[in-house]
Structure formats: structure tokens, C-alpha cells
Motif scaffolding. Structure first.
Motif, PDB file in Angstrom:
ATOM      1  N   ILE A 156       0.831  -1.206   0.000  1.00 24.92           N
ATOM      2  CA  ILE A 156       0.000   0.000   0.000  1.00 24.92           C
ATOM      3  C   ILE A 156       0.866   1.256   0.000  1.00 24.92           C
ATOM      4  O   ILE A 156       0.585   2.236  -0.707  1.00 24.92           O
ATOM      5  N   PHE A 157       1.958   1.234   0.776  1.00 27.73           N
ATOM      6  CA  PHE A 157       2.849   2.405   0.814  1.00 27.73           C
ATOM      7  C   PHE A 157       3.456   2.661  -0.560  1.00 27.73           C
ATOM      8  O   PHE A 157       3.559   3.811  -1.007  1.00 27.73           O
ATOM      9  N   THR A 158       3.834   1.584  -1.242  1.00 26.56           N
ATOM     10  CA  THR A 158       4.511   1.713  -2.530  1.00 26.56           C
ATOM     11  C   THR A 158       3.584   2.224  -3.613  1.00 26.56           C
ATOM     12  O   THR A 158       3.924   3.156  -4.352  1.00 26.56           O
ATOM     13  N   ILE A 159       2.398   1.615  -3.731  1.00 26.57           N
ATOM     14  CA  ILE A 159       1.539   1.935  -4.869  1.00 26.57           C
ATOM     15  C   ILE A 159       0.592   3.093  -4.605  1.00 26.57           C
ATOM     16  O   ILE A 159       0.039   3.661  -5.554  1.00 26.57           O
ATOM     17  N   LEU A 160       0.398   3.454  -3.331  1.00 19.42           N
ATOM     18  CA  LEU A 160      -0.603   4.489  -3.047  1.00 19.42           C
ATOM     19  C   LEU A 160      -0.081   5.619  -2.170  1.00 19.42           C
ATOM     20  O   LEU A 160      -0.082   6.781  -2.587  1.00 19.42           O
ATOM     21  N   LEU A 161       0.366   5.298  -0.955  1.00 24.52           N
ATOM     22  CA  LEU A 161       0.669   6.350   0.019  1.00 24.52           C
ATOM     23  C   LEU A 161       1.843   7.224  -0.411  1.00 24.52           C
ATOM     24  O   LEU A 161       1.767   8.458  -0.345  1.00 24.52           O
ATOM     25  N   MET A 162       2.943   6.614  -0.838  1.00 23.41           N
ATOM     26  CA  MET A 162       4.113   7.393  -1.230  1.00 23.41           C
ATOM     27  C   MET A 162       3.838   8.289  -2.431  1.00 23.41           C
ATOM     28  O   MET A 162       4.105   9.499  -2.383  1.00 23.41           O
ATOM     29  N   PRO A 163       3.285   7.752  -3.551  1.00 24.24           N
ATOM     30  CA  PRO A 163       2.989   8.647  -4.679  1.00 24.24           C
ATOM     31  C   PRO A 163       1.968   9.732  -4.324  1.00 24.24           C
ATOM     32  O   PRO A 163       2.104  10.877  -4.785  1.00 24.24           O
ATOM     33  N   LEU A 165       3.905  30.321   3.326  1.00 25.51           N
ATOM     34  CA  LEU A 165       4.144  29.412   4.445  1.00 25.51           C
ATOM     35  C   LEU A 165       5.264  29.941   5.333  1.00 25.51           C
ATOM     36  O   LEU A 165       6.233  30.531   4.852  1.00 25.51           O
ATOM     37  N   ASN A 166       5.133  29.726   6.642  1.00 22.88           N
ATOM     38  CA  ASN A 166       6.243  30.101   7.514  1.00 22.88           C
ATOM     39  C   ASN A 166       7.354  29.063   7.357  1.00 22.88           C
ATOM     40  O   ASN A 166       7.115  27.933   6.899  1.00 22.88           O
ATOM     41  N   PRO A 167       8.583  29.403   7.704  1.00 24.72           N
ATOM     42  CA  PRO A 167       9.715  28.493   7.463  1.00 24.72           C
ATOM     43  C   PRO A 167       9.558  27.122   8.104  1.00 24.72           C
ATOM     44  O   PRO A 167      10.070  26.129   7.567  1.00 24.72           O
ATOM     45  N   HIS A 168       8.864  27.049   9.252  1.00 28.16           N
ATOM     46  CA  HIS A 168       8.699  25.755   9.917  1.00 28.16           C
ATOM     47  C   HIS A 168       7.882  24.792   9.049  1.00 28.16           C
ATOM     48  O   HIS A 168       8.259  23.632   8.859  1.00 28.16           O
ATOM     49  N   ASN A 169       6.766  25.267   8.524  1.00 35.70           N
ATOM     50  CA  ASN A 169       5.931  24.413   7.671  1.00 35.70           C
ATOM     51  C   ASN A 169       6.616  24.094   6.349  1.00 35.70           C
ATOM     52  O   ASN A 169       6.529  22.969   5.846  1.00 35.70           O
ATOM     53  N   ALA A 170       7.297  25.080   5.774  1.00 30.29           N
ATOM     54  CA  ALA A 170       8.030  24.838   4.529  1.00 30.29           C
ATOM     55  C   ALA A 170       9.130  23.809   4.759  1.00 30.29           C
ATOM     56  O   ALA A 170       9.382  22.948   3.895  1.00 30.29           O
ATOM     57  N   ARG A 171       9.801  23.898   5.915  1.00 26.07           N
ATOM     58  CA  ARG A 171      10.842  22.926   6.231  1.00 26.07           C
ATOM     59  C   ARG A 171      10.252  21.515   6.330  1.00 26.07           C
ATOM     60  O   ARG A 171      10.837  20.549   5.827  1.00 26.07           O
ATOM     61  N   TRP A 172       9.085  21.401   6.940  1.00 24.56           N
ATOM     62  CA  TRP A 172       8.442  20.083   7.073  1.00 24.56           C
ATOM     63  C   TRP A 172       8.118  19.488   5.709  1.00 24.56           C
ATOM     64  O   TRP A 172       8.354  18.295   5.465  1.00 24.56           O
ATOM     65  N   ILE A 173       7.598  20.307   4.799  1.00 21.10           N
ATOM     66  CA  ILE A 173       7.265  19.818   3.452  1.00 21.10           C
ATOM     67  C   ILE A 173       8.527  19.413   2.702  1.00 21.10           C
ATOM     68  O   ILE A 173       8.600  18.330   2.098  1.00 21.10           O
ATOM     69  N   SER A 174       9.553  20.267   2.735  1.00 18.61           N
ATOM     70  CA  SER A 174      10.789  19.974   2.009  1.00 18.61           C
ATOM     71  C   SER A 174      11.480  18.744   2.581  1.00 18.61           C
ATOM     72  O   SER A 174      11.984  17.889   1.826  1.00 18.61           O
ATOM     73  N   LYS A 175      11.501  18.624   3.892  1.00 14.95           N
ATOM     74  CA  LYS A 175      12.140  17.475   4.527  1.00 14.95           C
ATOM     75  C   LYS A 175      11.385  16.189   4.210  1.00 14.95           C
ATOM     76  O   LYS A 175      11.994  15.141   3.958  1.00 14.95           O
ATOM     77  N   SER A 176      10.060  16.258   4.196  1.00 16.53           N
ATOM     78  CA  SER A 176       9.256  15.086   3.853  1.00 16.53           C
ATOM     79  C   SER A 176       9.543  14.629   2.433  1.00 16.53           C
ATOM     80  O   SER A 176       9.683  13.431   2.160  1.00 16.53           O
ATOM     81  N   LEU A 177       9.648  15.586   1.504  1.00 15.25           N
ATOM     82  CA  LEU A 177       9.965  15.233   0.117  1.00 15.25           C
ATOM     83  C   LEU A 177      11.344  14.584   0.006  1.00 15.25           C
ATOM     84  O   LEU A 177      11.521  13.605  -0.730  1.00 15.25           O
ATOM     85  N   SER A 178      12.319  15.113   0.743  1.00 14.46           N
ATOM     86  CA  SER A 178      13.674  14.565   0.656  1.00 14.46           C
ATOM     87  C   SER A 178      13.746  13.140   1.175  1.00 14.46           C
ATOM     88  O   SER A 178      14.580  12.342   0.723  1.00 14.46           O
ATOM     89  N   TYR A 179      12.856  12.787   2.141  1.00 14.27           N
ATOM     90  CA  TYR A 179      12.840  11.426   2.667  1.00 14.27           C
ATOM     91  C   TYR A 179      12.019  10.479   1.797  1.00 14.27           C
ATOM     92  O   TYR A 179      12.364   9.307   1.627  1.00 14.27           O
ATOM     93  N   ILE A 180      10.911  10.981   1.232  1.00 12.46           N
ATOM     94  CA  ILE A 180       9.979  10.106   0.526  1.00 12.46           C
ATOM     95  C   ILE A 180      10.421   9.816  -0.900  1.00 12.46           C
ATOM     96  O   ILE A 180      10.301   8.688  -1.381  1.00 12.46           O
ATOM     97  N   VAL A 181      10.938  10.835  -1.594  1.00 14.08           N
ATOM     98  CA  VAL A 181      11.279  10.665  -3.021  1.00 14.08           C
ATOM     99  C   VAL A 181      12.246   9.501  -3.258  1.00 14.08           C
ATOM    100  O   VAL A 181      12.046   8.712  -4.197  1.00 14.08           O
ATOM    101  N   PRO A 182      13.320   9.325  -2.430  1.00 11.97           N
ATOM    102  CA  PRO A 182      14.210   8.180  -2.685  1.00 11.97           C
ATOM    103  C   PRO A 182      13.532   6.827  -2.508  1.00 11.97           C
ATOM    104  O   PRO A 182      14.091   5.813  -2.944  1.00 11.97           O
ATOM    105  N   LEU A 183      12.367   6.791  -1.870  1.00 15.55           N
ATOM    106  CA  LEU A 183      11.661   5.529  -1.649  1.00 15.55           C
ATOM    107  C   LEU A 183      10.715   5.181  -2.788  1.00 15.55           C
ATOM    108  O   LEU A 183       9.881   4.281  -2.647  1.00 15.55           O
ATOM    109  N   ASN A 184      10.841   5.887  -3.914  1.00 17.06           N
ATOM    110  CA  ASN A 184       9.980   5.578  -5.049  1.00 17.06           C
ATOM    111  C   ASN A 184      10.255   4.158  -5.556  1.00 17.06           C
ATOM    112  O   ASN A 184      11.361   3.851  -5.992  1.00 17.06           O
ATOM    113  N   LEU A 185       9.234   3.307  -5.497  1.00 18.98           N
ATOM    114  CA  LEU A 185       9.362   1.923  -5.949  1.00 18.98           C
ATOM    115  C   LEU A 185       8.342   1.589  -7.024  1.00 18.98           C
ATOM    116  O   LEU A 185       8.139   0.420  -7.346  1.00 18.98           O
ATOM    117  N   ALA A 186       7.694   2.612  -7.576  1.00 18.09           N
ATOM    118  CA  ALA A 186       6.642   2.362  -8.563  1.00 18.09           C
ATOM    119  C   ALA A 186       7.201   1.673  -9.799  1.00 18.09           C
ATOM    120  O   ALA A 186       6.592   0.735 -10.329  1.00 18.09           O
TER     121      ALA A 186
END
Length: 402
Positions: A96-103, A121-142
Motif C-alpha cells: 500500500i505504501f509503494t503503490i498508493l501512500l508514497m505517490p 508558508l512560515n519556514p517551519h511548515n516549509a521545512r516540514w514539506i521539504s524534509k518530507s519530500l527529501s525522505y519520501i522521493v528516494p523511496l519511489n518503488l513504482a
């Protein structure tokens, strides 16, 4: 624009680059950033297209399998539910993470970052979004999952009739759009639109940031000498804390898990009441004996060769941080490890697909076994090992000779 390379830590003054061009580090050869025509519009278009094709692939028939007058038809969503209810909750979560949640997470965060809301966005929220992308994108298994579907189809074509449904073709289109989207994402460009970079007063290009007492923010790339980034407020370090120790610990754990992953059966095929347990290697031998040479080679390379090569390569990188003899070659090897890390997951997805699809009662049924769980965890530990390593350490011993 003045920035530090994430792979070698050299300070580089990047001038204006034109459309359809990219900037490469002159020292280690890694890509700094790229510029394309109408990049923001293309990102929005591929994000929306990826979401549409993804949801279009979940419920229609993905693939059907028939033998002796019995037919099994499955959709991606039904496959995930079958795994969770009948077999392994962990495999269902990976699926489910691979085919749905991550994409879904990547497309949603990218659309937010491309909208007018991003600048407000304030820097805290922008940091959260950017950090989430940096962690999730390498996990692309589609793309790995799509290759696993084709491998599974080759394995089953000799035993039964297969038919690809609308869900499969929608998923193919999703994979093409999603991979193109990932190539367009540029975190440096996102942060420049959110808040321009603060440039320290004294900078010497060609020298490392560390030699000038500057730390590169791991989230937004900002250079500063303070303990917290002045742009996104993330905590800054000269190097990843205990990078070598963590990388070694993750890889040793992966090697320990590699033993049961290869010795224990990964699936059981019940054919007319007879149980046939298969390990990774025995499955490759069966494919080779059946004449499926390309598929056998793919599985052998991805599931057996690559994990061993990755372990040896990481140990070489850890030794190279002390010797510092072939730094440029070591940097290229690290970038190869980053790219190859996920391909070992092919066998995991092959088992998931076969378990979900081949359910014809006593005639023919495939069941997952404990070996596939060990193998999945082993691959994830290797990916964490590569992620924990800091390639900038390879270049640190060159600093006195700059």
C-alpha cells in the motif's frame, strides 16, 4: 548563485544557466540543479496526471489468471486487502505504501509547493514539506513494482492464460508520469521561491564549506556558521552525526538478515494439493530450467548479486574515508549505490503479485513464507545504510592540500 555541493562540500559559484541545461559539480561530477522550459507548469501537469492515473488503476481489473476453467481476477486494491486479511500485514503495508501512500504524498506536497500558498508558508511548515519530500522521493518503488509485474507475468505464462486489464495500463501511464515528475523536482528551486538564500560574506570558491567553518543545511542547502539554519531553522551539522558508524551498523544488520532471507523459503506453491516451497535461489533455478533465461538473470542480479555488491561497495567507501586515494571514483560509486538500492525489491513484489493473483483453491495457490519478510527488511536496512553515509567525508582529507 553560490552553493555547496552535497556530495563533496566544495563551494561553487553557479552562474546563470539557460533553459534545458543543468549545472554539474566540476569536482565530483554530481548534479547541482537543472533548469527546464516551463518547469513549474510541467510539474503541476505531471502531478495531476499521476494522481488521475493512479486512482484510475486501483479499482479496475489489473490482471487476470485462468487455469483449468478457473479464473482469478484481481485489482490493486483487492490485492492489498487480500494480503492484509489473509497473509502478512507487513507485506500489505509495503504494498500500500509503494503503490498508493508514497505517490499520493509526493504529488500532494509538490502541488502545495508549486501553489501560491508556498510563498506564504512560515519556514517551519516549509521545512516540514521539504524534509518530507527529501525522505519520501528516494523511496519511489513504482517502477520496480511495474518490472515485478512483468517478471510475474513471464513466470505464469507457461502455466496459465494471462490477461492485462485496464488497471494495468492505467498504472503504466502513472509510472511514466510519476518518474518524469520526480526528475523535475528541484529542492533548491523550491527554496529559492520560498525564501532566497542568504549568502555569507566571505566565501572562497573551490574550497570546502567545512574548511571555511560553514555548515550546509540538510533541508534547504543554506550555508551558515550557526547551529540552526537562518532560512528554515533546521539544526545544522558539518557532517551527518556518526555517519560511518550508522552506515556500518545498518549494513551489518542487513548482512545478518541476508542469511535467513536466502535460506528460508519465500513462497509456497500449492498445486493439486502438493506443497512446493521455494527459496530465492531455487526459484531462479526453476526459471532457468523452464527456459526463462532473461527473467532468471534479472532475479539473480537484483536479488542475489546486488545486495552482496552493495555491501562490499559500502565497506569500500568506509575504508576509502580513511585512505582517501580514489575520491572521485568513490563518489561515483556512492551515487550508483543511491540509484541501485531499491532494485532488490523486485523479488518482494513478485511474491506479492503471485500471492494476490494465484488463488485457485486446491488447483493452484501461492502463499508467502517468512523468508520474504527477512528479505524485505534486509533490503530496507541496506537502503538506510546508504542513506546514513555522508559522501562529503570522502573529500575531507583533501582539504589541507586545496
Amino acid at each position: 548563485m553560490i552553493l555547496a555541493c552535497k556530495h563533496c562540500d566544495k563551494i561553487i559559484n553557479v552562474g546563470h544557466i539557460g533553459q534545458q541545461q543543468r549545472a554539474l559539480c566540476p569536482y565530483c561530477g554530481s548534479q547541482l540543479f537543472s533548469c527546464r522550459n516551463n518547469q513549474q507548469q510541467w510539474i503541476n501537469a505531471f502531478s495531476i496526471a499521476s494522481l488521475l492515473f493512479l486512482f484510475s488503476s486501483l479499482y479496475p481489473s489489473f490482471i487476470s489468471f485462468s487455469q483449468h476453467g478457473l479464473k482469478q481476477q484481481i485489482s490493486l486494491w483487492d490485492a492489498a486487502m487480500l494480503l492484509g486479511d489473509t497473509y502478512s500485514t507487513m507485506l500489505a503495508f509495503v504494498f500500500i505504501f509503494t503503490i498508493l501512500l508514497m505517490p499520493l504524498a509526493v504529488c500532494s506536497l509538490v502541488l502545495i509547493a508549486q501553489s501560491p500558498l508556498w510563498r506564504r508558508l512560515n519556514p517551519h511548515n516549509a521545512r516540514w514539506i521539504s524534509k518530507s519530500l527529501s525522505y519520501i522521493v528516494p523511496l519511489n518503488l513504482a517502477d520496480i513494482f511495474l518490472v515485478a509485474v512483468l517478471v510475474s507475468a513471464f513466470k505464469l505464462m507457461a502455466y496459465a492464460d494471462l490477461e492485462l486489464g485496464y488497471g494495468f495500463w492505467a498504472y503504466v501511464l502513472f509510472v511514466f508520469c510519476f518518474i518524469e515528475l520526480l526528475t523535475l523536482i528541484d529542492e533548491n528551486e523550491l527554496w529559492q521561491r520560498q525564501q532566497p538564500q542568504f549568502e555569507p560574506k566571505t566565501l572562497f570558491c573551490g574550497k570546502s564549506a567545512k574548511s571555511q567553518a560553514l555548515k550546509q543545511c540538510g533541508v534547504c542547502g543554506q550555508l551558515s556558521s550557526s547551529t540552526h539554519c537562518p532560512r528554515c531553522y533546521a539544526k545544522t551539522y558539518f557532517r551527518k552525526p556518526q555517519a560511518n558508524a550508522r552506515a556500518l551498523a545498518w549494513m551489518v544488520t542487513a548482512l545478518v538478515l541476508m542469511v535467513p532471507a536466502n535460506l528460508l523459503p519465500i513462497m509456497n506453491t500449492v498445486n493439486l494439493g502438493q506443497n512446493t516451497f521455494a527459496t530465492i535461489f531455487s526459484g531462479i533455478v526453476i526459471l532457468w530450467q523452464d527456459g526463462s533465461y532473461p527473467v532468471a538473470i534479472i532475479i539473480f542480479v537484483a536479488s542475489i548479486c546486488i545486495p552482496i555488491i552493495k555491501a562490499l561497495a559500502l565497506f569500500y567507501l568506509l575504508i576509502e574515508t580513511q585512505r582517501c586515494k580514489r575520491v572521485e571514483q568513490a563518489s561515483k560509486l556512492y551515487r550508483w549505490l543511491e540509484w541501485m538500492g531499491k532494485w532488490s525489491m523486485i523479488d518482494v513484489f513478485v511474491v506479492i503479485i503471485l500471492v494476490s493473483l494465484v488463488q485457485l483453491g486446491t488447483v493452484l495457490t501461492v502463499e508467502p513464507q517468512i523468508g520474504i519478510v527477512f528479505f524485505a527488511v534486509m533490503v530496507l536496512c541496506q537502503m538506510m545504510s546508504v542513506h546514513s553515509f555522508d559522501p562529503r567525508i570522502l573529500w575531507d582529507r583533501l582539504t589541507p592540500h586545496e
